[in-house]
Design an enzyme around this catalytic site. Structure first.
Site, PDB file in Angstrom:
ATOM      1  N   ARG A 148      32.652  17.817  61.286  1.00 43.82           N
ATOM      2  CA  ARG A 148      33.486  16.611  61.260  1.00 43.82           C
ATOM      3  C   ARG A 148      32.923  15.540  60.345  1.00 43.82           C
ATOM      4  O   ARG A 148      33.611  14.574  60.006  1.00 43.82           O
ATOM      5  CB  ARG A 148      33.665  16.068  62.686  1.00 43.82           C
ATOM      6  CG  ARG A 148      34.639  14.908  62.798  1.00 43.82           C
ATOM      7  CD  ARG A 148      35.000  14.609  64.244  1.00 43.82           C
ATOM      8  NE  ARG A 148      33.832  14.352  65.070  1.00 43.82           N
ATOM      9  CZ  ARG A 148      33.198  13.180  65.142  1.00 43.82           C
ATOM     10  NH1 ARG A 148      33.590  12.160  64.398  1.00 43.82           N
ATOM     11  NH2 ARG A 148      32.160  13.027  65.941  1.00 43.82           N
ATOM     12  N   TYR A 190      56.724  11.287  48.598  1.00 45.01           N
ATOM     13  CA  TYR A 190      56.861  12.382  49.556  1.00 45.01           C
ATOM     14  C   TYR A 190      57.356  11.844  50.902  1.00 45.01           C
ATOM     15  O   TYR A 190      56.886  10.815  51.385  1.00 45.01           O
ATOM     16  CB  TYR A 190      55.511  13.078  49.696  1.00 45.01           C
ATOM     17  CG  TYR A 190      55.413  14.053  50.835  1.00 45.01           C
ATOM     18  CD1 TYR A 190      56.295  15.129  50.951  1.00 45.01           C
ATOM     19  CD2 TYR A 190      54.431  13.915  51.806  1.00 45.01           C
ATOM     20  CE1 TYR A 190      56.199  16.022  51.989  1.00 45.01           C
ATOM     21  CE2 TYR A 190      54.319  14.808  52.847  1.00 45.01           C
ATOM     22  CZ  TYR A 190      55.210  15.858  52.941  1.00 45.01           C
ATOM     23  OH  TYR A 190      55.116  16.745  53.981  1.00 45.01           O
ATOM     24  N   ASP A 212      49.031  10.076  44.471  1.00 46.31           N
ATOM     25  CA  ASP A 212      49.194  11.450  44.934  1.00 46.31           C
ATOM     26  C   ASP A 212      49.433  12.291  43.690  1.00 46.31           C
ATOM     27  O   ASP A 212      50.478  12.184  43.040  1.00 46.31           O
ATOM     28  CB  ASP A 212      50.383  11.534  45.892  1.00 46.31           C
ATOM     29  CG  ASP A 212      50.558  12.926  46.489  1.00 46.31           C
ATOM     30  OD1 ASP A 212      50.100  13.909  45.874  1.00 46.31           O
ATOM     31  OD2 ASP A 212      51.175  13.041  47.561  1.00 46.31           O
TER      32      ASP A 212
END
Length: 385
Positions: free
Chosen positions: A48, A102, A174
Site C-alpha cells: 500500500r 471522460y 489525462d
C-alpha cells in the site's frame, strides 16, 4: 549507457526492469510478498506504500516514457485520478475542468466534490480564453484531457501549461488516449500526467491499472494521499503490466498506422455522416495535432447516417468486438452513450456533442483490409435488414 538518451523501444524494453540479482534471469522476477523486513533496511516496503520492488521499478519505466522525474502505479485509472485531485484540492478550493472529459472523471467531480466543499467550473469550450475566464482567486488546479474521450477534441497543451504557471496553478492532464508514444505533455510544461494504464500500457485487455508521472516533489504529495486512499496494485498485476509495456511502442505505432487508414476509409464512405480523428485534414484541430502529437493516435469516433441503427451495426460485426474498453491489440467499438458516458445526463451528453448513435472505435493491430471488410459486411447487413 546511463548518460545516453535511449530510444523509445529500448526504454519500453529495459528501463524499469526489476533486477534479478540471484539468478540473473532475462525478465523481471515477481516479488509477491506483502510483508518485508523493517529493521536495518534502507526502505520499509509495503504494497500500500507503492514501494514493493515491482512497483518501484515499473514506476521508473513510466517516468522515463513521460519524460518525468518520478511516477506511481495505481489500481485503476480512476484511483490515480481521484488520488491526484484530492491530493491538491481541499475544502474551499476551486478547480477548472475541461468540458469534454471522460465520463467517470466528470461523474467524480459532479457527484462528489460538493460533498467536500470543492468548487469546480467546466469550460465553455476548449479555447485557452475559456480556461482563463474560469479561473477564480481560489483556483488551485486546471484539469484537461487531450485527445478527449470520445470526440477526439484537442486542447493546446502548451497554452494551458503556460496559463497555469502564470497563475501559480497546478496543471493536470489525462494522457490516456494518446499514450506517451504519441504525446509527452511534460515537454510542453504540464505538471502532472495521468493514465488509465488499463488501456495502452496494458494493451491486451486483461489488466486494470492507473499511473501518474510528475516531479518528485509532487509525487511526495500524491503519495501521502495515496497511502490513505489505498489504491495500490497487486504485484502480480504490476509484473504483468511491466511485461506488457515492453511492446508498448510497437503496438501503438501499428495501431496508429491502422487508425489513420481506417479514418480515411470511413471519411469517404457513403454510410458515414462524420468522422472524428485528428489525423484528418478536416478535423478542426489538425494543425494543433501536428504541433503537439507524434502522429495522431489510434482512437477515432464516427457517426453513421441517421437511417442506420448504430446498435444493429455493432451486433453485425464479426471481427471487430463491440466491447467496453479500449486500446487493446484487438479492435473494438462501443456506444459512449451506453457505456463510458452513460453516467452523464442526456443533456450533458448533448452539450458535449455526444449523440446516442456515436460510435467510438479503438483500432487494433489486425490487417486493415480485414477491418475494412468487416465494417463493409456489417453495414450491408444493416442496410438490407
Amino acid at each position: 549507457m546511463k548518460n545516453k538518451k535511449l530510444g523509445i523501444n529500448t526504454i519500453c524494453t529495459h528501463v524499469g526492469e526489476t533486477p534479478d540479482l540471484q539468478f540473473k534471469g532475462a525478465v523481471s522476477p515477481m516479488y509477491m510478498s506483502s510483508s518485508y523486513e523493517f529493521m536495518d533496511v534502507d526502505v520499509k516496503r509495503y504494497p500500500r506504500y507503492f514501494n514493493t520492488p515491482n512497483q518501484e521499478y515499473l514506476a521508473k519505466k513510466i517516468a522515463a516514457l513521460e519524460h518525468a522525474e518520478a511516477a506511481m502505479i495505481f489500481g485503476s485509472g480512476m484511483a490515480a485520478i481521484s488520488t491526484v485531485l484530492f491530493a491538491f484540492l481541499k475544502a474551499g478550493d476551486h478547480v477548472v475542468v475541461q468540458n469534454d472529459i471522460y465520463g467517470g472523471t466528470r461523474n467524480l467531480i459532479e457527484k462528489h466534490f460538493e460533498d467536500y466543499n470543492i468548487a469546480f467550473t467546466f469550460t465553455k469550450d476548449l479555447e485557452i480564453s475559456s480556461f482563463k475566464a474560469c479561473i477564480q482567486p481560489n483556483t488551485k488546479l486546471i484539469y484537461i484531457e487531450t485527445p478527449s474521450n470520445p470526440l477526439l477534441k484537442l486542447v493546446d497543451i502548451e497554452a494551458v501549461a503556460t496559463l497555469a504557471k502564470s497563475e501559480n496553478i497546478v496543471s493536470v492532464i489525462d494522457n490516456t488516449f494518446a499514450s506517451p508514444i504519441v504525446q509527452n505533455p511534460v515537454d510542453f510544461g504540464i505538471d502532472i500526467v495521468l493514465h488509465s494504464a488499463t488501456k495502452y500500457f496494458g494493451g491486451h485487455s486483461d489488466i486494470c491499472a492507473g499511473a501518474v508521472a510528475t516531479t518528485q516533489e509532487y509525487i511526495d504529495t500524491i503519495w501521502k494521499t495515496g497511502i490513505a486512499f489505498g489504491g495500490s496494485l497487486s504485484d502480480y498485476t504490476v509484473w504483468l503490466l511491466e511485461r506488457s509495456m515492453k511492446t508498448l511502442a510497437i503496438r501503438v505505432k501499428a495501431q496508429q498506422r491502422n487508425a489513420k487508414k481506417l479514418a480515411k476509409f470511413l471519411n469517404t464512405h457513403s454510410a458515414v455522416e462524420k468522422v472524428y480523428y485528428p489525423g484528418l485534414k478536416s478535423h478542426e484541430n489538425h494543425e494543433l495535432a501536428k504541433k503537439q502529437m507524434k502522429g495522431y493516435g489510434a482512437m477515432l469516433s464516427f457517426e453513421l447516417k441517421e437511417n442506420i441503427d448504430a446498435a444493429l451495426f455493432l451486433k453485425a460485426l464479426q471481427l471487430i468486438k463491440p466491447s467496453m474498453s479500449l486500446a487493446g491489440i484487438e479492435s473494438t467499438m462501443l456506444l459512449p452513450s451506453k457505456t463510458s458516458h452513460s453516467l452523464l445526463t442526456a443533456e450533458a451528453r448533448e452539450e458535449q456533442g455526444i449523440k446516442d448513435g456515436l460510435i467510438r472505435f479503438s483500432v487494433g493491430i489486425e490487417s486493415k483490409t480485414d477491418l475494412i471488410e468487416d465494417i463493409e459486411q456489417a453495414l450491408k447487413q444493416v442496410l438490407h435488414a
